[in-house]
Design a protein around this motif. Structure first.
Motif, PDB file in Angstrom:
ATOM      1  N   UNK A   1       1.185  -1.307   0.006  1.00 23.12           N
ATOM      2  CA  UNK A   1      -0.021   0.619   0.041  1.00 23.12           C
ATOM      3  C   UNK A   1       0.852   0.985   0.145  1.00 23.12           C
TER       4      UNK A   1
ATOM      5  N   UNK B   1       1.773   1.881  -3.244  1.00 21.66           N
ATOM      6  CA  UNK B   1       0.861   2.259  -4.850  1.00 21.66           C
ATOM      7  C   UNK B   1       0.742   3.580  -5.099  1.00 21.66           C
ATOM      8  N   UNK B   2       0.935   3.393  -6.499  1.00 22.06           N
ATOM      9  CA  UNK B   2       1.146   4.897  -6.792  1.00 22.06           C
ATOM     10  C   UNK B   2       2.300   5.489  -8.218  1.00 22.06           C
ATOM     11  N   UNK B   3       2.666   4.809  -7.230  1.00 21.58           N
ATOM     12  CA  UNK B   3       4.422   4.887  -7.398  1.00 21.58           C
ATOM     13  C   UNK B   3       4.110   4.882  -9.014  1.00 21.58           C
TER      14      UNK B   3
ATOM     15  N   UNK C   1       1.867   4.580 -11.573  1.00 25.81           N
ATOM     16  CA  UNK C   1       0.881   5.450 -12.598  1.00 25.81           C
ATOM     17  C   UNK C   1       1.678   6.796 -12.007  1.00 25.81           C
TER      18      UNK C   1
ATOM     19  N   UNK D   1      -4.061   4.141 -12.705  1.00 28.11           N
ATOM     20  CA  UNK D   1      -3.729   4.832 -10.782  1.00 28.11           C
ATOM     21  C   UNK D   1      -4.536   3.116  -9.623  1.00 28.11           C
ATOM     22  N   UNK D   2      -6.155   3.976 -10.538  1.00 30.00           N
ATOM     23  CA  UNK D   2      -7.240   2.731 -10.715  1.00 30.00           C
ATOM     24  C   UNK D   2      -6.746   1.051 -10.551  1.00 30.00           C
TER      25      UNK D   2
ATOM     26  N   UNK E   1      -4.014   0.453  -8.196  1.00 29.55           N
ATOM     27  CA  UNK E   1      -4.245   0.251  -6.987  1.00 29.55           C
ATOM     28  C   UNK E   1      -5.114  -1.113  -6.608  1.00 29.55           C
TER      29      UNK E   1
ATOM     30  N   UNK F   1     -10.253   2.041   4.556  1.00 24.30           N
ATOM     31  CA  UNK F   1      -9.016   2.514   5.381  1.00 24.30           C
ATOM     32  C   UNK F   1      -8.506   3.643   4.833  1.00 24.30           C
ATOM     33  N   UNK F   2      -7.309   3.504   3.417  1.00 23.83           N
ATOM     34  CA  UNK F   2      -6.989   4.582   3.134  1.00 23.83           C
ATOM     35  C   UNK F   2      -7.585   4.979   2.113  1.00 23.83           C
ATOM     36  N   UNK F   3      -9.025   5.111   1.512  1.00 30.15           N
ATOM     37  CA  UNK F   3     -10.482   5.678   1.171  1.00 30.15           C
ATOM     38  C   UNK F   3     -10.458   4.641  -0.100  1.00 30.15           C
ATOM     39  N   UNK F   4     -10.170   3.887   0.016  1.00 30.08           N
ATOM     40  CA  UNK F   4     -10.320   3.322  -1.198  1.00 30.08           C
ATOM     41  C   UNK F   4     -12.112   1.739  -1.107  1.00 30.08           C
ATOM     42  N   UNK F   5     -11.962   0.540  -2.093  1.00 35.41           N
ATOM     43  CA  UNK F   5     -12.947   0.101  -1.817  1.00 35.41           C
ATOM     44  C   UNK F   5     -14.154   0.579  -1.756  1.00 35.41           C
TER      45      UNK F   5
END
Lengths: 124, 141
Positions: free
Chosen positions: B16, B19-21, B23, B48-49, B52, B103-107
């Motif tokens: 986690x 994640x995003x590097x 992109x 990014x999606x 993730x 908890x990270x704002x996804x899903x």
């Protein structure tokens, strides 16, 4: 309004981007759900959030957001601020809750990002 | 047609922090090539999606970027576990993400539909026990 106006309205503290406070702001969005921000925001806007993990900055980077507003006085870690600085993001923090921050900005004329959503037939 | 740029990024399961590097790098490379505006934003969001999704759902995989004169192609391929019901996975709001991702704002169950919305061409192939491959094309013209 400008980001400086937002800082005044929210009695916010500027954490990053003191030199970009004259940037105009036309819309804002408020969410702790980055999934929703990624799905519905498609303009260079301002994000008000209570979430302070690195993905808030990553999401801002992907969408070219102008400014991050952390509610309830939250201050992200140095590492997150460094990542935000690399992108040239303005980052401010306000003691107001996310709800109150939105209300204060709305009262002064700021409006939400237009979201082209319609009720589905079964919900109408 | 030969690709102007080819890059491959390994993406580890449950990483986690990183994640995003991939992109972020993809966005930077495209910007350097002069890709901008709406296309750049759509590629960045879809990338990014999908990155993730590799972190949250897969057992590991890679994200490949190919830039052609007329389009940008992103391919995400993983080594499993595969998606049992693709039509369910494509439905907005349906998610099997764990607590950590949430908890990270996804899903929120917006990932796959959001990729499809942002790409000009979207193809997903999945086999349980084998893996999932997502191919997305973005027109440059």
């Amino acid at each position: 309004m400008t980001i400086r106006d937002m800082v005044d309205i929210l009695k916010a503290r500027v954490l990053l981007g003191e030199d970009k406070l004259e940037t105009p702001v036309y819309t804002a969005c408020c969410s702790d759900l980055m999934s929703d921000v990624l799905a519905f925001v498609d303009e260079k806007t301002v994000l008000i959030t209570g979430l302070t993990n690195p993905h808030v900055v990553r999401t801002s980077e992907m969408l070219d957001l102008k400014c991050l507003v952390f509610a309830r006085g939250k201050v992200p870690s140095e590492e997150i601020l460094e990542a935000a600085a690399e992108q040239g993001l303005v980052v401010i923090t306000t003691k107001a809750t996310a709800f109150s921050a939105c209300g204060m900005l709305y009262e002064k004329g700021l409006r939400g990002v237009p979201v082209p959503l319609e009720w589905g037939a079964e919900e109408a | 047609m030969e690709a102007l740029i080819h890059a491959s990024y390994p993406v580890a399961s449950a990483d986690y922090v990183s994640a995003g590097r991939a992109s972020a790098d993809i966005k930077k490379r495209l910007k350097q090539l002069g890709v901008g505006g709406d296309v750049l934003r759509r590629v960045a969001v879809a990338s990014y999606e999908v990155e993730l999704n590799l972190v949250i759902h897969s057992m590991g995989g890679h994200l490949d970027l190919d830039v052609y004169p007329d389009q940008v192609v992103l391919v995400s391929a993983d080594i499993g576990p595969g998606i049992p019901d693709l039509s369910l996975a494509m439905r907005e709001g349906w998610s099997t993400a764990n607590e950590e991702a949430r908890s990270l704002g996804f899903g929120a169950g917006m990932g796959l539909p959001n990729m499809k919305r942002n790409a000009d061409d979207f193809n997903i192939q999945s086999e349980v026990g084998k893996g999932t491959t997502i191919t997305m094309g973005f027109k440059l013209a």
